[in-house]
Design an enzyme around this catalytic site. Sequence first.
Site, PDB file in Angstrom:
ATOM      1  N   HIS A  61      13.682 -56.435  69.752  1.00 44.70           N
ATOM      2  CA  HIS A  61      12.432 -56.107  70.433  1.00 44.70           C
ATOM      3  C   HIS A  61      12.655 -55.903  71.932  1.00 44.70           C
ATOM      4  O   HIS A  61      13.648 -56.367  72.502  1.00 44.70           O
ATOM      5  CB  HIS A  61      11.394 -57.222  70.205  1.00 44.70           C
ATOM      6  CG  HIS A  61      11.833 -58.552  70.779  1.00 44.70           C
ATOM      7  ND1 HIS A  61      11.743 -58.857  72.116  1.00 44.70           N
ATOM      8  CD2 HIS A  61      12.382 -59.635  70.182  1.00 44.70           C
ATOM      9  CE1 HIS A  61      12.195 -60.072  72.326  1.00 44.70           C
ATOM     10  NE2 HIS A  61      12.609 -60.576  71.162  1.00 44.70           N
ATOM     11  N   GLU A 106      12.067 -65.059  64.648  1.00 47.48           N
ATOM     12  CA  GLU A 106      13.077 -65.745  65.454  1.00 47.48           C
ATOM     13  C   GLU A 106      13.178 -67.208  65.034  1.00 47.48           C
ATOM     14  O   GLU A 106      12.286 -67.769  64.382  1.00 47.48           O
ATOM     15  CB  GLU A 106      12.719 -65.627  66.947  1.00 47.48           C
ATOM     16  CG  GLU A 106      13.699 -66.261  67.932  1.00 47.48           C
ATOM     17  CD  GLU A 106      15.133 -65.745  67.804  1.00 47.48           C
ATOM     18  OE1 GLU A 106      15.791 -66.081  66.791  1.00 47.48           O
ATOM     19  OE2 GLU A 106      15.599 -65.048  68.713  1.00 47.48           O
TER      20      GLU A 106
END
Length: 225
Positions: free
Chosen positions: A32, A104
């Site tokens: 990202h 994550e």
Amino acid sequence: MSAGGAASGDRTAAASPPPDLGPPTTFVLLRHGATALTAHGRFSGSGAREDPPLAEAGRAQAAAVATYLRGTPVDTVVSSPLRRCRETAAALGLPYAVEEDLRETDFGTWEGLTFTEARAQDPDAFAAWLAVPGAAPPGGESFADVAVRVAAARDRLLAAHRGRTVLLVSHVTPLKTLLRLALGAPHTALFRMDLAPASLSALAVWGDGNTTVRYLNNTAHLPPG
């Protein structure tokens, strides 16, 4: 030559060729874009109270990726559920699905801290986390935990998209884990790879399970600075 030798040779000559494995499944790995925490090197995982959006720089990075990938054949886009990944995926202008196991790591009580701050707060736990795959931040996930769920997500995607190109929008630890598993490397390899925000990497998985890393940390598409 003996009769036995001739028979053996005939069997070798008549052996079937190896099966056609077909085209590999290609995983394009996109980290990202940057958030407000990225520049300060702070732990930002799935256990944080806040789910930070892309910063202005991250939005510019996501737009640059979209331009770079324009015209590249991508069959499917799959994103982590966290906001920074969904915003990066949305910037590509393609439909995307969400895969929970691409989130994550949960960094527990270290969420929002820098490495230096986490080491000072929990020196023994921090040293164990770096050395032992099964050691976790207090209240968080270990690298071994992350590897199990990331491998499961990979296998589900392989089964659903065999022979196609799948763009995965995720985070530094899950993406490094996919690369580590592809290389058959120990968990310490996670500390020897650099994946910049909005960088691209790729790996190919063949029908027999053999996996090759095609490239890593491509940032040529990103604006300077």
